[in-house]
Design an enzyme around this catalytic site. Structure first.
Site, mmCIF file in Angstrom:
data_model
loop_
_atom_site.group_PDB
_atom_site.id
_atom_site.type_symbol
_atom_site.label_atom_id
_atom_site.label_comp_id
_atom_site.label_asym_id
_atom_site.label_seq_id
_atom_site.Cartn_x
_atom_site.Cartn_y
_atom_site.Cartn_z
ATOM 1 C CG ASP A 1 -2.035 0.989 1.110
ATOM 2 O OD1 ASP A 1 -2.454 1.295 -0.023
ATOM 3 O OD2 ASP A 1 -2.508 1.489 2.167
ATOM 4 N NE ARG B 1 -1.387 6.567 1.488
ATOM 5 C CZ ARG B 1 -1.260 5.617 2.413
ATOM 6 N NH1 ARG B 1 -0.868 5.929 3.622
ATOM 7 N NH2 ARG B 1 -1.538 4.370 2.110
ATOM 8 N NE ARG C 1 -4.776 7.096 -6.680
ATOM 9 C CZ ARG C 1 -4.542 6.714 -5.430
ATOM 10 N NH1 ARG C 1 -4.287 7.605 -4.489
ATOM 11 N NH2 ARG C 1 -4.577 5.433 -5.092
ATOM 12 C CB SER D 1 -8.840 -5.139 -2.705
ATOM 13 O OG SER D 1 -9.438 -3.870 -2.901
ATOM 14 C CD GLU E 1 -13.089 -4.840 -0.557
ATOM 15 O OE1 GLU E 1 -11.940 -5.175 -0.907
ATOM 16 O OE2 GLU E 1 -13.888 -5.621 0.009
ATOM 17 C CG ASN E 2 -8.154 -1.822 -4.787
ATOM 18 O OD1 ASN E 2 -7.209 -2.596 -4.623
ATOM 19 N ND2 ASN E 2 -8.381 -0.847 -3.918
ATOM 20 N NE ARG F 1 -2.619 -0.957 4.823
ATOM 21 C CZ ARG F 1 -3.847 -1.119 4.372
ATOM 22 N NH1 ARG F 1 -4.590 -2.109 4.823
ATOM 23 N NH2 ARG F 1 -4.366 -0.282 3.494
ATOM 24 C CB SER G 1 -7.571 -3.628 3.379
ATOM 25 O OG SER G 1 -7.254 -2.405 4.007
HETATM 26 C C1 IPE Z 1 -5.387 -2.612 0.043
HETATM 27 O O1 IPE Z 1 -5.108 -1.269 -0.133
HETATM 28 C C2 IPE Z 1 -5.390 -3.320 -1.273
HETATM 29 C C3 IPE Z 1 -4.103 -3.413 -1.962
HETATM 30 C C4 IPE Z 1 -2.952 -3.017 -1.504
HETATM 31 C C5 IPE Z 1 -4.152 -4.014 -3.261
HETATM 32 P P1 IPE Z 1 -6.262 -0.181 -0.244
HETATM 33 O O2 IPE Z 1 -5.585 1.130 -0.315
HETATM 34 O O3 IPE Z 1 -7.208 -0.521 -1.304
HETATM 35 O O4 IPE Z 1 -7.006 -0.375 1.159
HETATM 36 P P2 IPE Z 1 -7.738 0.673 2.104
HETATM 37 O O5 IPE Z 1 -8.680 1.459 1.248
HETATM 38 O O6 IPE Z 1 -6.676 1.523 2.698
HETATM 39 O O7 IPE Z 1 -8.409 -0.182 3.123
HETATM 40 C C1 IPE Z 2 -1.842 0.318 -3.286
HETATM 41 O O1 IPE Z 2 -1.616 1.692 -3.326
HETATM 42 C C2 IPE Z 2 -2.129 -0.254 -4.648
HETATM 43 C C3 IPE Z 2 -3.526 -0.633 -4.844
HETATM 44 C C4 IPE Z 2 -4.464 -0.558 -3.966
HETATM 45 C C5 IPE Z 2 -3.878 -1.124 -6.156
HETATM 46 P P1 IPE Z 2 -2.803 2.747 -3.247
HETATM 47 O O2 IPE Z 2 -3.218 3.099 -4.618
HETATM 48 O O3 IPE Z 2 -3.880 2.285 -2.351
HETATM 49 O O4 IPE Z 2 -2.033 3.973 -2.591
HETATM 50 P P2 IPE Z 2 -2.580 4.951 -1.474
HETATM 51 O O5 IPE Z 2 -2.971 4.115 -0.307
HETATM 52 O O6 IPE Z 2 -3.725 5.699 -2.067
HETATM 53 O O7 IPE Z 2 -1.403 5.829 -1.177
HETATM 54 MG MG MG Z 3 -4.163 2.463 -0.334
#
Ligand code: IPE
Ligand code: IPE
Ligand code: MG
Length: 232
Positions: free
Chosen positions: A12, A16, A25, A57, A59-60, A177, A185
């Protein structure tokens, strides 16, 4: 010293990292994808038997279309680039999750690579895509119920673990994590019942093999009691 057989990582912080550096992003995802190679290679080198990476995920799917499509392209690129590494190093590439939802162009390569590496047994590389821990548990339950005349007494914890998508990898020993948040998550809910947790501040694109060694060193010194007490 604790033995680390199954390592799981919630990669994760890509977004950011990009924001912090003034990039879109999607650049964070690109940089993040390059870190995956270093970590997979390192895990293979230090003898980890199973590595499960949370790449996308369930949810993604709710993210903007453009971000999703970049992620899918990066996955394809990863498979094409890493194919030889996997074949040469005895790595079984095992995608887990609701794979039917993935775009066709990705699915074909995904299944081909899984098949091509299926005889490899040195390291299991589970890539969680369109993955939900709850959904994986539900699928296992549906699978058991659909078998006629199942016997409730045979449904033990070991039997149930064998019905999950990670059946080849067993329980998670260490769950990392990156990105500084303290949650799992919806990742590997059953398998992480007794996992050691490590929440790392660094964002995934900044993560290195040295960071992994530092965390594994911390893990190896922990007192894993599994509910027991020491008799001295
Ligand atoms: C968890 O990260 C899923 C992956 C790293 C693929 P997310 O950024 O989607 O999770 P939340 O929203 O912080 O729970
Ligand atoms: C994790 O990084 C990758 C996926 C969830 C696909 P994020 O895209 O969630 O990065 P942040 O948490 O917004 O920084
Ligand atoms: Mg994230």
């Amino acid at each position: 010293m604790n033995k680390l057989k199954h390592l799981a990582i919630i990669m994760d912080g890509n977004g950011r990292w990009a924001q912090k550096n003034g990039f879109p992003r999607t650049d964070g995802h690109k940089k993040g994808a390059s870190v995956v190679h270093e970590i997979v290679t390192h895990c293979r080198k230090i003898g980890i038997k199973a590595l499960t990476l949370y790449a996308f995920s369930e949810e993604n799917w709710g993210r903007p279309k453009e971000e999703i499509s970049i992620l899918m392209e990066l996955l394809l690129e990863f498979m094409v680039k890493e194919r030889v590494t996997m074949l040469d190093n005895g790595i079984h590439f095992n995608p887990i999750g609701t794979l039917e939802k993935l775009p066709d162009f990705l699915k074909n390569t995904l299944f081909d690579l899984e098949k091509e590496t299926s005889i490899n047994a040195v390291m299991e590389l589970n890539i969680a895509l369109s993955y939900s821990g709850r959904q994986d548990i539900l699928n296992a339950i549906k699978n058991i119920i659909s078998q006629n005349n199942f016997d409730t007494y045979s449904i033990t914890e070991d039997f149930f673990s064998q019905k999950l998508s990670t059946f080849n990898s067993g329980d998670v020993d260490l769950l990392i994590r990156t990105g500084g948040d303290f949650r799992i998550s919806n990742f590997l809910l059953w398998e992480s019942a007794y996992a050691e947790l490590f929440f790392e501040q660094k964002l995934w694109p900044e993560f290195t093999a040295d960071d992994l060694d530092r965390i594994i060193n911390n893990f190896s010194q922990r007192d894993r009691r599994f509910g027991l007490i020491k008799i001295i």
